[in-house]
Design a protein around this motif. Structure first.
Motif, short mmCIF file in Angstrom:
data_model
loop_
_atom_site.label_atom_id
_atom_site.label_comp_id
_atom_site.label_asym_id
_atom_site.label_seq_id
_atom_site.Cartn_x
_atom_site.Cartn_y
_atom_site.Cartn_z
N PHE A 55 0.83 -1.20 0.00
CA PHE A 55 0.00 0.00 0.00
C PHE A 55 0.86 1.25 0.00
CE2 PHE A 55 0.93 -0.30 4.45
CZ PHE A 55 1.01 1.02 4.86
N LEU A 56 2.05 1.17 0.63
CA LEU A 56 2.92 2.33 0.70
C LEU A 56 3.35 2.78 -0.69
CD1 LEU A 56 4.29 4.33 2.54
CD2 LEU A 56 6.19 2.73 2.79
N GLU A 57 3.67 1.83 -1.54
CA GLU A 57 4.04 2.17 -2.92
C GLU A 57 2.86 2.82 -3.63
OE1 GLU A 57 6.20 2.83 -6.26
OE2 GLU A 57 6.95 2.23 -4.29
N ASP A 58 1.65 2.34 -3.38
CA ASP A 58 0.46 2.95 -4.00
C ASP A 58 0.27 4.39 -3.53
OD1 ASP A 58 -0.06 0.59 -5.33
OD2 ASP A 58 -1.53 -0.11 -3.86
N ILE A 97 -1.54 6.70 6.23
CA ILE A 97 -0.71 5.55 6.59
C ILE A 97 -0.98 5.13 8.03
CG2 ILE A 97 1.68 4.77 6.94
CD1 ILE A 97 2.40 6.59 4.51
N GLY A 98 -1.13 6.10 8.91
CA GLY A 98 -1.44 5.78 10.30
C GLY A 98 -2.74 5.00 10.43
N LYS A 99 -3.74 5.38 9.65
CA LYS A 99 -5.02 4.66 9.67
C LYS A 99 -4.84 3.22 9.19
CE LYS A 99 -9.68 4.86 7.75
NZ LYS A 99 -10.58 5.58 6.86
N ILE A 100 -4.08 3.05 8.12
CA ILE A 100 -3.83 1.70 7.60
C ILE A 100 -3.06 0.87 8.63
CG2 ILE A 100 -2.56 0.41 5.84
CD1 ILE A 100 -3.35 2.66 3.86
N ILE A 101 -2.06 1.49 9.25
CA ILE A 101 -1.28 0.78 10.26
C ILE A 101 -2.18 0.37 11.43
CG2 ILE A 101 0.51 1.11 12.02
CD1 ILE A 101 2.02 2.79 9.87
N ASP A 102 -3.03 1.29 11.89
CA ASP A 102 -3.93 0.96 12.99
C ASP A 102 -4.87 -0.19 12.62
OD1 ASP A 102 -2.82 2.91 14.59
OD2 ASP A 102 -4.42 4.37 14.26
N GLN A 103 -5.39 -0.18 11.39
CA GLN A 103 -6.29 -1.25 10.96
C GLN A 103 -5.56 -2.59 10.87
OE1 GLN A 103 -7.74 0.38 7.27
NE2 GLN A 103 -9.45 1.41 8.23
N GLU A 104 -4.35 -2.58 10.32
CA GLU A 104 -3.58 -3.82 10.21
C GLU A 104 -3.18 -4.33 11.59
OE1 GLU A 104 -1.55 -7.11 8.48
OE2 GLU A 104 -3.22 -5.85 7.87
N ALA A 105 -2.79 -3.42 12.47
CA ALA A 105 -2.43 -3.82 13.83
C ALA A 105 -3.64 -4.43 14.56
CB ALA A 105 -1.88 -2.63 14.61
N ALA A 106 -4.80 -3.83 14.38
CA ALA A 106 -6.02 -4.36 15.00
C ALA A 106 -6.35 -5.74 14.45
CB ALA A 106 -7.19 -3.41 14.78
#
Length: 155
Positions: free
Chosen positions: A74-77, A125-134
């Motif tokens: 996702f980071l590349e996107d 990115i923070g939102k994506i990280i929080d979702q993946e961590a959850a």
């Protein structure tokens, strides 16, 4: 003895056999529940005595929490999207400069003003990280629950 009396006696015998079977099953279920409750207390005591050590080890060399480039696509996107936006801005800036050089009057300009898009990559990115961590923490919680259930059920 007539047919009705025979049927009644058979029904009474069947009812008695059913009641005995139900009583045996209820006793068996009560025994299972008692053993399960005992194992649940045993597991809880064991877990409680070592929870600090376990909490300290969470994440240590755990492949589920180490960086995996395959999960970072996702980071590349995000980089590509922001880059495209910036590249479009460069093109628009150059077109505006070209109009100025050619003295194109503003009422005949075909180039729009540069629009600044609000895109906070860090928040995204923070939102994506929080979702993946959850999601990962949820998997861990499910594994821990399965471990407890396995112990409590005596498996």
């Amino acid at each position: 003895m007539n047919e009705l009396e025979k049927a009644k006696k058979a029904a009474e015998a069947a009812q008695k056999a059913l009641a005995e079977a139900e009583a045996k099953e209820a006793a068996r279920q009560a025994e299972i529940a008692a053993k399960r409750a005992e194992r649940e207390k045993e597991y809880a005591a064991s877990f409680l005595s070592g929870w600090r050590e376990r909490a300290g080890k969470v994440g240590e060399s755990d492949p589920k929490t180490e960086y995996d480039p395959n999960t970072m696509g996702f980071l590349e996107d995000v980089i590509r999207a922001v880059t495209k936006r910036e590249m479009r801005r460069v093109v628009v800036d150059e077109a505006q400069r070209s109009e100025r050089i050619l003295s194109v009057p503003s009422n005949q300009s075909t180039v729009p003003e540069v629009r600044h898009y609000a895109f906070n990559a860090v928040d995204y990115i923070g939102k994506i990280i929080d979702q993946e961590a959850a999601r990962r923490a949820g998997e861990f919680a499910a594994e821990l629950e399965a471990e407890r259930e396995k112990f409590v059920n005596g498996s």
